[in-house]
Design an enzyme around this catalytic site. Structure first.
Site, mmCIF file in Angstrom:
data_model
loop_
_atom_site.group_PDB
_atom_site.id
_atom_site.type_symbol
_atom_site.label_atom_id
_atom_site.label_comp_id
_atom_site.label_asym_id
_atom_site.label_seq_id
_atom_site.Cartn_x
_atom_site.Cartn_y
_atom_site.Cartn_z
ATOM 1 N N ALA B 39 -29.905 -29.917 26.841
ATOM 2 C CA ALA B 39 -30.507 -28.681 26.370
ATOM 3 C C ALA B 39 -29.693 -27.515 26.908
ATOM 4 C CB ALA B 39 -31.940 -28.588 26.861
ATOM 5 N N THR B 40 -29.623 -26.440 26.147
ATOM 6 C CA THR B 40 -28.709 -25.373 26.549
ATOM 7 C C THR B 40 -29.344 -24.037 26.884
ATOM 8 O OG1 THR B 40 -28.148 -25.383 24.238
ATOM 9 C CG2 THR B 40 -26.513 -26.248 25.743
ATOM 10 N N THR B 41 -29.053 -22.973 26.151
ATOM 11 C CA THR B 41 -29.121 -21.640 26.745
ATOM 12 C C THR B 41 -30.503 -20.973 26.725
ATOM 13 O OG1 THR B 41 -26.942 -21.472 25.779
ATOM 14 C CG2 THR B 41 -27.818 -19.487 26.789
ATOM 15 N N LYS B 71 -37.596 -25.316 25.075
ATOM 16 C CA LYS B 71 -37.038 -25.307 26.434
ATOM 17 C C LYS B 71 -37.787 -24.362 27.347
ATOM 18 C CE LYS B 71 -32.687 -26.021 24.229
ATOM 19 N NZ LYS B 71 -31.392 -25.437 23.870
ATOM 20 N N SER B 172 -25.155 -23.874 28.817
ATOM 21 C CA SER B 172 -23.720 -23.765 28.528
ATOM 22 C C SER B 172 -23.357 -22.454 27.840
ATOM 23 C CB SER B 172 -23.280 -24.947 27.664
ATOM 24 O OG SER B 172 -24.029 -24.951 26.456
#
Lengths: 225, 264
Positions: B39-41, B71, B172
């Site tokens: 999972a990212t930003t 998220k 990221s």
């Protein structure tokens, strides 16, 4: 050979039961009652911080009378059991009947095997939904578990409180009426109970996952009218 | 599971983690970084009325594993928690945080302070990141009811907890989101201005970072936008989010993809 006298098991049980009943009768009583849209628990409790009624899980509550340290340990165990079970499986798998059975077994074990019986009586309340019914499980000092249909009275003066509440609350009513009946049943005709000496908790759907709510003195006053 | 009774000297207290450890409920420690989706930003920033959190919805695992991951979640009524890194571990992390705060509240009949919640996560991060650094990295933001302000906390892989006075980012796409926030942040942002800036930061991250998702008008999937104020945690309705991103995309279309010299 030391002084080992034979005591009939009937006598042992009778003595233990008397001991427990005396301990329980020293404290104030609690009424747990099902009303039209929820469950209300009303305790006479002069302390504003040592609670007798509390939240266990999303739709579960606990109430206890008798020795505080003894029922508070069971309250904590219930919260741990419920949170642990919900974490391991799913929140909807946490069920009042399972918890009430564990309580009954433990209290029964202490009664038969322990140094002294627990001087407590407890209530496990469940607010129903489409998966489960609304339930009141009362568990006595010797481990007896009673599935109460509409209301439960815990504590010393249970019989007369029960009789008064039956007379006052003849049919299912709303929260305010049920609360008033409960307070009148607890106090009896010869005295009245100040709101500051009442502890009231409810289980009711309010659009949140957690249904337990502790009512403030202002809220109780408004309901008492 | 039987009735978990303890005597006074071995009682684990109101911490769910201590209780879980004492009865063997604890999560296993493994190295899922090569196995699971990432999972990212997410960004969180302070503003005049509280805090704002915005995060993309994508999980990647070489390919796009999911387009609608949440998220950001409410850890409780006044606290938001967001995750980056292993999605499996992150979602479990959120679950444990939510449960722990509620467990504490029920056991002791009092809510943890916001700082208490922030500190509670440190050992949990340490534990998750033991075998491989940065398996999961969360951020915590909320309304501090004792002091009447919004606060944001970030963490490092060793479990260190740092309060930020302005904003924080994880995942990221952080470098791109952070650049946007650095240019646009003012301490006196209103809630609406903070939402606009945070939405733009996630747009930038989605535009530049291959693992961060942008607004998806085809599937009608948009980043999550959340406000936490004195009124509590509130997720903004999809319509509001869609309109916010639609206007960003329209502006960018007019200028051929360039921001055009201003934050827009």
């Amino acid at each position: 050979m030391s002084n080992m006298y034979y005591v009939a098991p009937e006598q042992v049980m009778k003595d233990k039961a008397e001991f427990a009943q005396k301990g329980i009768a020293r404290g104030r009583s609690i009424i747990g009652a099902i009303y039209e849209t929820g469950v209300v628990m009303v305790a006479e409790n002069p302390s504003a911080s040592l609670y007798k009624v509390s939240e266990v899980y999303d739709r579960l509550a606990f109430a206890g009378v008798g020795k505080y340290n003894e029922f508070d340990r069971l309250r904590e165990a219930g919260i741990r059991w419920a949170d642990g079970t919900g974490f391991t499986y799913s929140r909807e798998d946490v069920d009042a009947r399972a918890l009430a059975n564990y309580y009954a077994q433990y209290i029964g074990d202490v009664f038969t095997e322990g140094q002294k019986p627990l001087e407590i009586e407890i209530l496990v309340a469940q607010l129903g939904n489409k998966l489960r019914p609304t339930k009141l499980y009362r568990i006595q000092y010797e481990g007896t578990i009673i599935d109460e249909a509409a209301f439960a009275v815990l504590g010393g003066d249970a019989e007369s409180i029960k009789a008064r509440f039956t007379q006052l609350a003849t049919e299912p009513a709303g929260l305010a009426a049920t609360l008033r009946s409960a307070v009148d049943a607890l106090s009896g005709p010869d005295r009245s109970i100040l709101t500051a000496d009442l502890e009231v908790g409810i289980l009711e759907d309010r659009g949140h996952r957690r249904t337990f709510k502790r009512l403030s003195d202002e809220e109780v006053n408004a309901l008492r009218g | 599971m039987g009735l978990p009774l303890f005597n006074a000297t071995s009682d684990p207290g109101p911490s769910f983690l201590s209780y879980a450890d004492s009865v063997g409920l604890t999560l296993s420690q493994s190295n899922p970084s090569d196995l699971s989706a990432h999972a990212t930003t997410v960004v969180a920033l302070r503003c005049r009325d509280g805090v704002v959190m915005v995060g993309d919805r994508q999980a990647t695992h070489g390919y796009i594993a999911s387009r609608d991951v949440r998220k950001i979640e409410a850890a409780d009524h006044f606290t938001g928690i967001a995750i980056s890194g292993s999605a499996a571990r992150g979602l479990e992390f959120i679950r444990i945080a939510q449960l722990s705060f509620e467990h504490y509240e029920k056991m002791s009949d009092a809510s943890l302070s916001l700082e208490g919640k922030a500190n509670y996560l440190s050992p949990l991060i340490q534990r998750n990141n033991l075998t491989m650094p940065l398996v999961v990295l969360p951020l915590l933001a909320g309304w501090d009811t004792s002091h009447g302000i919004g606060r944001v906390f970030e963490y490092d892989g060793a479990g260190g907890c740092y309060e930020r006075q302005d904003f924080t980012t994880i995942g990221s796409g952080s470098p791109f989101a952070e650049s946007t926030l650095r240019l646009g942040f003012r301490p006196d942002l209103t809630l609406d201005e903070a939402l606009e800036l945070a939405a733009l930061a996630i747009y930038e991250a989605g535009d530049n970072d291959p693992s961060t998702g942008g607004p998806d008008f085809v599937r009608n999937l948009f980043p999550m936008m959340v406000t936490i104020t004195a009124q509590g945690f509130q997720e903004l309705p999809q319509e509001y989010v869609a309109n916010t991103y639609r206007s960003i995309v329209e502006r960018r279309t007019q200028s051929g993809g360039a921001a055009g010299g201003t934050l827009r």
